[in-house]
Scaffold this active site. Structure first.
Site, PDB file in Angstrom:
ATOM      1  N   ASP A 231       0.879  -1.171   0.000  1.00 20.14           N
ATOM      2  CA  ASP A 231       0.000   0.000   0.000  1.00 20.14           C
ATOM      3  C   ASP A 231       0.921   1.226   0.000  1.00 20.14           C
ATOM      4  O   ASP A 231       2.104   1.141   0.354  1.00 20.14           O
ATOM      5  CB  ASP A 231      -0.942  -0.002   1.208  1.00 20.14           C
ATOM      6  CG  ASP A 231      -2.132   0.937   0.970  1.00 20.14           C
ATOM      7  OD1 ASP A 231      -2.063   1.777   0.040  1.00 20.14           O
ATOM      8  OD2 ASP A 231      -3.128   0.847   1.713  1.00 20.14           O
TER       9      ASP A 231
HETATM   10  C1  BGC Z   1      -4.947   3.368  -0.131  1.00 21.71           C
HETATM   11  C2  BGC Z   1      -5.031   2.320  -1.237  1.00 21.71           C
HETATM   12  C3  BGC Z   1      -4.849   2.975  -2.576  1.00 21.71           C
HETATM   13  C4  BGC Z   1      -3.515   3.702  -2.580  1.00 21.71           C
HETATM   14  C5  BGC Z   1      -3.218   4.409  -3.886  1.00 21.71           C
HETATM   15  C6  BGC Z   1      -3.705   4.218  -0.248  1.00 21.71           C
HETATM   16  O1  BGC Z   1      -3.791   5.330   0.615  1.00 21.71           O
HETATM   17  O2  BGC Z   1      -4.954   2.738   1.129  1.00 21.71           O
HETATM   18  O3  BGC Z   1      -6.268   1.668  -1.174  1.00 21.71           O
HETATM   19  O4  BGC Z   1      -4.923   2.013  -3.596  1.00 21.71           O
HETATM   20  O5  BGC Z   1      -3.504   4.691  -1.555  1.00 21.71           O
HETATM   21  O6  BGC Z   1      -4.058   5.509  -4.035  1.00 21.71           O
END
Ligand code: BGC
Length: 751
Positions: A231
């Site tokens: 993540d």
């Molecule tokens: C989120 C993810 C997301 C990623 C990219 C993170 O803050 O938890 O779900 O895919 O950002 O935007």
């Protein structure tokens, strides 16, 4: 052209390989120009494309391209329809091909442990079986187009409070039965191209550093073939993570962690083959995409129609005292700003820049005689006397009233959790005032998670529209007017109040979040506690009615490795076409281990014309009956009876049958000094020894003496309870068992 990944890998320098293990920028993986390895783009995900062409961010701040906002998972899950989810994936896959996006960052399958998790709107359900089936179908649809998915957030990421640093402290059985199975099913059935590891720790180890989670469970046990991606910002210790199976760090690391990898290989603390394996997986991901490009253009209008269909198949008719459907000739008042400005998606990284949005008011004006009173603002909790008075005055003149209520954006979002489950007070107040002047009142809700409803008994109709996506306004109007017969079923329980929720005392917190409720999450808890809820899991009405009959179990017995077909006839007994979701719950009646009262193990959605009857068949397998034994570190089915109940919701079970399961395996025996007499009697193998010891105890303590000389204070029940709970070590002093006999029993029965 087909690329030879191994060949390319062998030509890469150590620095090039290490470089591949982190992003080029916010949204791109790195390529290696001199070897013809292109850079590819990933984008959120999951209910539409959030492709950022200019400034990138992971919080939904900067603008992305105009796209279609489909219903978020909170709503699409209520379709209970894997076929529809696969088609949904198909549409997203085509959009990604057209927009040059190689991996869509979704679906999100985390379990809704508490109704107040800020990100519940992005997740499917409180039930792992439902979440897993829907995710597997969605992934299949997307990946048919050689666009990758990134199932997220792996794992036990069930709150936003301190999401980047908290430890989800969960016992092994609970992880296996509740928090991992949705990932497991999707991985085994659909092989997502990537798995996104979560921000949090599990039992004190960051998911991004977690060898047990990524290498052992995900890869070795489940057979995951793809790449693990972090993540955004979830990496803790890069080198530890690489060895634990965490392949791609996102977003870019500024070269810092690439250098750490190079150093670790050079000083021998990281085996280069570990790096090679990660890079091989990354190259495979890149070439799967580049070798399979489809020539496509965005079909926004057609996709908008599909978004409406998903919403129509999913919105839930929670209550209907006959007020719905509305008739075109009736004078209807719409109240609430959400009628003209719907809240149709949640905030954060999944936020879509919709190319258009349909509102209920405009859609309804095309169908019936609708007037509008704003009543309240959708974005703040302020009771406006003038707006309210106008709405009440108009309501008196109308045949029916529909209030478009819901949560303002600021109430729920990625990044933080709610602190309560209430709607804005101004909305609750106005609903009650309107109900007093017009009893034909329906409420339509726009929310990403359950809310309390103090006015529920005063309203005649209730539609849970959740967050409906950009076409949600049309969908809800089609449902209100009966153009579409609602068929959604709740994928989560609505408790009466927040404190009823099993995680209530242990949610949020600081560094450690104790999952003390264990496997008793959602309906598994409310049912075990025989607790009244506002609306149960699986609930949802229709404008027609369905009768269930003729439940048939293929056999009355079952053993390991077998499957069992269950069929039931469902008939549409009303006067309009409709769809019913038949739900099948399994209950362990063996009494050998603590289990939830019932668990969803199969479901099927069936479409029926008035008067039509169909036979619905569902299949159970060994896993449908199993619990996770921490002695075996494996799934296990106890021998004995299991009830199979079929019905329209978890609390509307219509028919049931019983199957007797005969397991081929036994749980490992562990006999020791503290084994009790009762433990010996319980197990078939040790029962003769238990009986022998019990007989000796009876002889020694004089059980079975005549009633005349028994002590009134000691009932037979008490005598038995005390004897059964006696540990073997306590018998030595009385000479009931010798030390040699005890040791012989330990040697004989403990493998
Ligand atoms: C989120 C993810 C997301 C990623 C990219 C993170 O803050 O938890 O779900 O895919 O950002 O935007």
């Amino acid at each position: 052209m087909k690329h030879n990944v191994k060949e390319i890998l062998s030509q890469m320098t150590l620095e090039e390989k290490a470089g591949m293990c982190s992003g080029l920028d916010f949204w791109h993986l790195k390529g290696v120009e001199r070897l013809g390895v292109p850079s590819i783009m990933v984008s959120d995900g999951p209910h539409g494309l959030r492709k950022q062409e200019a400034a990138g961010d992971h919080l939904g701040i900067n603008e992305s391209i105009k796209a279609v906002c489909f219903p978020p998972a909170v709503l699409s899950a209520c379709s209970f329809d894997p076929e529809l989810m696969e088609k949904f994936g198909d549409v997203i896959g085509c959009e990604a091909q057209a927009a040059d996006v190689s991996v869509v960052l979704g679906p999100g399958v985390n379990i809704k442990r508490s109704p107040i998790c800020g990100r519940n709107f992005e997740y499917f359900s409180e039930d792992p079986h439902l979440a897993g089936e829907l995710a597997a179908a969605f992934i299949k649809g997307v990946q048919r187009h050689n666009v990758g998915t990134s199932i997220k957030h792996f794992a036990a990421n069930n709150q936003e409070t301190r999401r980047m640093t908290c430890s989800s402290d969960v016992d092994e059985r609970t992880l296996r039965e509740i928090y991992l199975p949705a990932f497991e099913r999707a991985v085994k059935e659909s092989q997502p191209a990537t798995v996104m590891c979560s921000y949090n720790m599990i039992n004190d180890t960051y998911s991004s550093d977690n060898d047990w989670l990524l290498n052992q469970v995900l890869r070795d046990e489940w057979g995951f073939q793809g790449a693990v991606i972090s993540d955004w910002g979830a990496v803790n210790e890069r080198v530890v993570g690489l060895a634990a199976g965490m392949d791609i760090e996102m977003p870019a690391s500024g070269g810092i962690t690439d250098a750490e990898i190079v150093t670790a290989v050079r000083n021998g603390s990281l085996d280069e083959t570990v790096l090679d394996r990660a890079v091989e997986r990354i190259l495979t991901l890149i070439f799967r995409w580049t070798e399979n490009r489809e020539v496509r253009t965005l079909t926004l209008e057609a996709d908008h129609d599909f978004a409406r269909r998903v919403a129509e198949e999913s919105m839930v008719l929670m209550k209907n005292d006959g007020v719905l459907p509305l008739k075109r000739e009736e004078k209807v008042l719409f109240v609430g700003e959400f009628a003209e400005k719907p809240r149709y998606q949640g905030g954060g990284s999944s936020h879509i820049n919709s190319f258009k949005v349909s509102d209920a008011l405009s859609a309804a004006k095309r169908l019936g005689q609708v007037s509008y009173a704003k009543g309240f603002s959708g974005q703040e909790d302020v009771y406006d006397e003038t707006l309210a008075a106008e709405a009440v005055a108009m309501a008196k003149q109308m045949d029916k009233v529909v209030v478009f209520a819901g949560l303002p954006d600021s109430f729920e979002s990625e990044g933080y959790d709610r602190t309560h489950m209430e709607l804005p007070g101004c909305q609750n107040r106005l609903i009650e005032e309107l109900a007093q002047v017009n009893t034909n009142l329906t409420v339509v809700l726009h929310n990403g998670a359950p809310v309390t409803m103090p006015w529920l008994n005063q309203v005649s109709g209730l539609v849970e529209a959740y967050l409906g996506g950009q076409a949600g306004g049309e969908a809800v109007v089609n449902i209100l007017y009966g153009v579409v017969n609602p068929s959604g079923k709740l994928a989560e329980t609505f408790p009466k109040k927040l404190s009823d929720n099993p995680a209530y005392l242990n949610f949020g917190g600081k560094e450690h979040v104790a999952y003390k409720e264990g496997i008793f999450v959602g309906y598994r808890y409310y049912d075990a506690k025989e607790m009244e809820v506002l609306f149960p899991f699986g609930h949802g009405h229709s404008y027609t009615s369905f009768a269930y009959s003729d439940l048939k179990l293929e056999r009355n017995t079952m053993t390991d490795g077998e499957t069992l077909n269950i069929s039931v006839d469902v008939e549409n007994t009303g006067s309009v076409p409709g769809k019913e979701t038949v739900q099948l719950y399994v209950s362990d009646k063996t009494g050998k281990v603590q289990r939830p009262l019932r668990e969803l193990k199969a479901f099927a959605k069936v479409s029926l014309a008035p008067g039509e009857r169909k036979t619905v068949t569902m299949t159970l397998d060994e896993r449908s009956f199993a619990w996770y034994s921490t002695d075996l570190h494996d799934w296990y089915v106890c021998s004995g009876d299991y009830e199979i109940a079929v019905g329209a919701s978890s609390r509307d079970l219509r028919l049931c049958g019983t199957v007797c399961y005969q397991s081929k395996r036994a749980l490992p025996l562990r006999i020791g000094r503290n084994t009790t007499v009762g433990d010996l009697l319980e197990n078939e193998k040790t029962r003769p020894l238990g009986q022998l010891v019990l007989n000796r105890m009876n002889a020694f303590f004089g059980a079975g003496a005549s009633p005349d000389d028994s002590d009134d204070a000691i009932s037979d029940e008490m005598g038995q309870a005390i004897a059964y709970s006696q540990p073997l070590r306590g018998l030595l002093g009385f000479g009931i068992m010798t030390a040699e006999e005890l040791q012989a029993a330990i040697d004989k029965y403990t493998g």
